[in-house]
Design a protein around this motif. Structure first.
Motif, PDB file in Angstrom:
ATOM      1  N   GLU A  82      55.424 183.854 -23.140  1.00  0.00           N
ATOM      2  CA  GLU A  82      54.944 183.463 -22.414  1.00  0.00           C
ATOM      3  C   GLU A  82      53.898 182.321 -23.277  1.00  0.00           C
ATOM      4  O   GLU A  82      53.169 180.794 -22.240  1.00  0.00           O
ATOM      5  CB  GLU A  82      53.678 184.335 -21.157  1.00  0.00           C
ATOM      6  N   ILE A  83      53.677 182.546 -23.753  1.00  0.00           N
ATOM      7  CA  ILE A  83      52.252 181.384 -24.995  1.00  0.00           C
ATOM      8  C   ILE A  83      53.142 179.961 -24.993  1.00  0.00           C
ATOM      9  O   ILE A  83      52.751 179.275 -25.266  1.00  0.00           O
ATOM     10  CB  ILE A  83      51.788 181.805 -26.060  1.00  0.00           C
ATOM     11  N   GLY A  84      54.167 180.396 -25.751  1.00  0.00           N
ATOM     12  CA  GLY A  84      55.267 179.187 -26.150  1.00  0.00           C
ATOM     13  C   GLY A  84      55.334 178.346 -24.987  1.00  0.00           C
ATOM     14  O   GLY A  84      55.648 176.935 -25.187  1.00  0.00           O
ATOM     15  N   GLU A  85      55.767 178.862 -23.843  1.00  0.00           N
ATOM     16  CA  GLU A  85      56.298 178.134 -22.256  1.00  0.00           C
ATOM     17  C   GLU A  85      54.592 177.277 -21.908  1.00  0.00           C
ATOM     18  O   GLU A  85      54.790 175.957 -21.531  1.00  0.00           O
ATOM     19  CB  GLU A  85      56.781 179.280 -21.565  1.00  0.00           C
ATOM     20  N   CYS A  86      54.133 178.048 -22.178  1.00  0.00           N
ATOM     21  CA  CYS A  86      52.766 177.382 -21.913  1.00  0.00           C
ATOM     22  C   CYS A  86      52.229 176.407 -22.620  1.00  0.00           C
ATOM     23  O   CYS A  86      51.876 175.461 -22.957  1.00  0.00           O
ATOM     24  CB  CYS A  86      51.473 178.112 -22.119  1.00  0.00           C
ATOM     25  N   ARG A  87      52.334 176.590 -23.898  1.00  0.00           N
ATOM     26  CA  ARG A  87      52.419 175.354 -25.039  1.00  0.00           C
ATOM     27  C   ARG A  87      53.608 174.350 -24.851  1.00  0.00           C
ATOM     28  O   ARG A  87      53.188 172.599 -24.808  1.00  0.00           O
ATOM     29  CB  ARG A  87      52.890 175.718 -26.336  1.00  0.00           C
ATOM     30  N   VAL A  88      54.444 174.268 -24.574  1.00  0.00           N
ATOM     31  CA  VAL A  88      55.479 173.228 -24.277  1.00  0.00           C
ATOM     32  C   VAL A  88      55.197 172.582 -22.818  1.00  0.00           C
ATOM     33  O   VAL A  88      55.350 171.384 -22.454  1.00  0.00           O
ATOM     34  CB  VAL A  88      56.689 174.390 -23.870  1.00  0.00           C
ATOM     35  N   LYS A  89      54.418 173.408 -21.209  1.00  0.00           N
ATOM     36  CA  LYS A  89      53.871 172.568 -20.820  1.00  0.00           C
ATOM     37  C   LYS A  89      52.744 171.901 -20.963  1.00  0.00           C
ATOM     38  O   LYS A  89      52.813 171.065 -20.354  1.00  0.00           O
ATOM     39  CB  LYS A  89      53.781 173.886 -19.497  1.00  0.00           C
ATOM     40  N   LYS A  90      51.782 172.734 -21.657  1.00  0.00           N
ATOM     41  CA  LYS A  90      50.848 171.811 -21.941  1.00  0.00           C
ATOM     42  C   LYS A  90      51.092 170.561 -22.641  1.00  0.00           C
ATOM     43  O   LYS A  90      50.258 169.562 -22.605  1.00  0.00           O
ATOM     44  CB  LYS A  90      50.034 172.634 -22.627  1.00  0.00           C
ATOM     45  N   MET A  91      51.941 170.374 -23.735  1.00  0.00           N
ATOM     46  CA  MET A  91      52.700 169.584 -24.993  1.00  0.00           C
ATOM     47  C   MET A  91      53.510 168.728 -23.737  1.00  0.00           C
ATOM     48  O   MET A  91      53.079 167.607 -23.873  1.00  0.00           O
ATOM     49  CB  MET A  91      53.648 169.480 -25.778  1.00  0.00           C
TER      50      MET A  91
END
Length: 257
Positions: free
Chosen positions: A105-114
């Motif tokens: 979830e954190i990785g997905e959020c980071r990807v979305k954020k990036m």
């Protein structure tokens, strides 16, 4: 008796043995004490055997119950250990799955954020390109084209150079091209005391003209296209964008600092 004529052998005398069986019922007064004593002894022996049997049975029962309770406690203890071990394993697996899910979830959020930040930066780049297109429609654009040609000639350092531009910029490039070549020759002569006579011409094929996505500017090639100097507005904008990207990120996303 004596016999004078012949001697006759006589058979042995017959002995009759008479066995008298005395029944205790016939003479109760004679055998009663012996029978009673035997019965008592038999009864004592039976009682002793029964007592021994009961004691042995009780001993076996007690030992069996003890072994049973011990085995039951062992099985219960092993079962508890197995349950605790299985519970600990499941709890560990659950924690691992939670960590994996949380990391995903954190990785997905980071990807979305990036992705959102990259989209914002590309939007910024597109807006800057639109402003470059406005510059290409300004009054000072011919002088800018001349400076870009001079800079490209200095960079490429070739005697035969072909200049590319947008279709709408052809007339302006044809107008400023001689002045740009002369300025280039003067700069080289001033810096190195060498007089050059470069052959710089405009691309004759209109299907090879630069497209509008370049926002203007020029591109120079030499040695049959093996040497290229891209001096368009889009390439210069990309160069400036890459150089200033850390500063742009610091301004737009101060939380990363």
């Amino acid at each position: 008796l004596r016999c004078t004529a012949t001697t006759h052998h006589q058979p042995p005398p017959l002995v009759v043995l008479v066995v008298v069986v005395v029944s205790p019922f016939c003479y109760p007064n004679i055998l009663s004490p012996s029978i009673t004593m035997a019965s008592d002894q038999i009864r004592q022996m039976v009682n002793f055997i029964l007592q021994e049997a009961h004691e042995k049975a009780n001993e076996i029962r007690v030992k069996t119950e003890h072994d049973f309770n011990l085995e039951k406690q062992t099985l219960v203890h092993e079962a508890k250990l197995n349950v605790q071990e299985e519970f600990a394993k499941k709890e560990k697996d659950r924690e691992v799955q939670e960590r994996i899910a949380r990391s995903a979830e954190i990785g997905e959020c980071r990807v979305k954020k990036m992705k959102i930040r990259d989209d914002l930066l590309h939007t910024l780049l597109s807006e800057a390109g639109a402003k470059c297109a406005v510059v290409a429609r300004g009054q000072n654009y011919p002088q800018l084209l001349q400076k870009l040609i001079v800079q490209g000639l200095i960079k490429i350092e070739e005697d035969e150079v072909l200049v590319y531009c947008r279709g709408e910029d052809i007339k302006m490039v044809e107008k400023v091209l001689p002045d740009a070549v002369q300025e280039y020759v003067d700069i080289i002569k001033r810096e190195s005391s060498v007089t050059l006579s470069p052959k710089v011409s405009l691309n004759p094929k209109r299907n090879n003209d630069l497209n509008d996505s370049t926002y203007g500017g020029i591109m120079l090639t030499a040695d049959s296209g093996k040497i290229v100097c891209d001096n368009t507005m889009a390439s210069r904008l990309t160069l400036v964008y890459e150089e200033l990207l850390p500063s742009i990120r610091a301004i737009l996303f101060p939380d990363e600092q």
